[in-house]
Design an enzyme around this catalytic site. Structure first.
Site, PDB file in Angstrom:
ATOM      1  N   ASP A   1       3.047  45.332  60.803  1.00  0.00           N
ATOM      2  CA  ASP A   1       3.005  44.243  61.785  1.00  0.00           C
ATOM      3  C   ASP A   1       2.140  44.669  62.963  1.00  0.00           C
ATOM      4  OD1 ASP A   1       3.677  41.774  63.134  1.00  0.00           O
ATOM      5  OD2 ASP A   1       5.518  41.757  61.943  1.00  0.00           O
TER       6      ASP A   1
ATOM      7  N   HIS B   1       4.995  30.277  55.430  1.00  0.00           N
ATOM      8  CA  HIS B   1       5.131  28.941  56.029  1.00  0.00           C
ATOM      9  C   HIS B   1       4.417  28.832  57.377  1.00  0.00           C
ATOM     10  CE1 HIS B   1       9.065  30.449  58.002  1.00  0.00           C
ATOM     11  NE2 HIS B   1       8.218  30.243  58.987  1.00  0.00           N
TER      12      HIS B   1
END
Length: 339
Positions: A197, A245
């Site tokens: 990340d 998403h």
């Protein structure tokens, strides 16, 4: 006979949430931890509330199955509140409630603007690269705490539904504060994991990993999974949980191609999401999360298992299947393998 009652229930939905948020903000459920009870008078005294608001709040929380009323007129936590709304509990959900209340609910009042412009409402694309690009450290902390809150229980549900014991090295792409690897590594002593990340997120992840006593088994590696040309290698399973998403189809297809390239033959990919049905008519939690992506992202939406399956097949994966389960952050995982 058809009546407007279901419409009134939709209208009242926001009332229920704001009642929940008020209880969390006051610390009501944490004060009632461990079987403690509280009368209306005691609630008024502890929280500095007049009698009428205290009575209305406790009654409303009881109506939402957050509190239970005893025969003597006092209130105590329901099992739901005791497990998930008491600060310090393993799957405390209050961070998600606070983030939604403070960050997303006001922008939702302008949903018509988002529908007309196809632009996010919680951040400005003209001055920011993404919703994760902000100089507000408090907002970032709220966001990652909220994601951890939702992800922890979702990770346990996924681990119950899908057997990760065949794998030795997990790469959690966009893994945030590391909720999924932490849950998996607690269950599987042989598993090691990497969280990929952004640099400031890795700082948060290392804190959570250290708190869990898993520093030696879970790494947090800084990187940008959208911009980096390749994902870290050396892993036999890649997890994309509540990631796809956020982005449009071309972006997701490109990411799946990089996942395929990073896996060895026989390696697996697990796409964990709130999945729409193939007709794109539900379930509501997936479809409404799609609407929330309109509020919070530039190109995100919720997709069906069939759509993910087609993209995985086009990327070169085989043995595509869907594993259903029930959790706050996802209702299933689409799993495939690199041949």
């Amino acid at each position: 006979m058809v009546t407007p009652t279901p419409l009134m229930q939709l209208v009242a939905g926001v009332w229920g949430f704001k009642t929940l948020a008020a209880g969390v903000d006051l610390g009501l459920f944490t004060r009632l931890a461990g079987g403690r009870t509280m009368t209306v008078e005691q609630a008024g005294a502890e929280f500095g509330l007049p009698d009428r608001p205290a009575d209305l709040l406790l009654a409303a929380c009881a109506s939402l199955d957050l509190l239970e009323k005893a025969g003597d007129g006092s209130y105590r936590n329901s099992e739901l509140a005791e497990q998930f709304l008491v600060e310090g509990r393993p799957y405390y959900f209050g961070a998600q409630i606070r983030y939604s209340d403070l960050r997303t609910y006001l922008p939702w009042h302008r949903i018509g603007e988002a529908l007309r412009t196809d632009r996010p409402l919680t951040w400005d694309p003209e001055s920011q690269q993404s919703m994760f690009d902000t100089a507000d450290p408090e907002m970032l902390a709220q966001f990652w705490d909220a994601m951890y809150s939702t992800s922890s229980f979702t990770a346990t549900a996924l681990a119950d539904a899908y057997d990760f014991s065949a794998y030795r090295r997990l790469l959690d792409v966009g893994g945030g504060a590391g909720a999924f690897p932490i849950e998996f590594c607690r269950r599987l002593p042989e598993l090691r994991a990497t969280v990929l990340d952004l640099p400031h997120v890795c700082v948060r992840a290392r804190e959570r990993i250290a708190e869990a006593g898993l520093t030696g088994r879970i790494d947090a590696v800084p990187g940008d999974f959208l911009a980096d040309p390749a994902l870290p290698g050396g892993h036999d399973v890649i997890l994309l949980s509540m990631i796809l998403h956020d982005w449009d189809e071309p972006t997701n297809r490109a990411l799946l191609a990089r996942c395929h390239a990073a896996l060895p033959p026989g390696g697996a990919i697990v796409v964990c999401e709130l999945l729409l049905n193939d007709e794109r008519t539900g379930p509501p939690e997936a479809a409404l999360m799609g609407m929330n992506m309109l509020v919070e992202t530039e190109g995100g939406r919720n997709y069906s298992a069939a759509e993910y399956g087609a993209w995985l097949t086009d990327a070169g994966f085989v043995d595509v299947r869907t594993v259903p389960f029930d959790a706050p952050g996802a209702n299933g995982a689409v799993v495939a393998h690199r041949p």
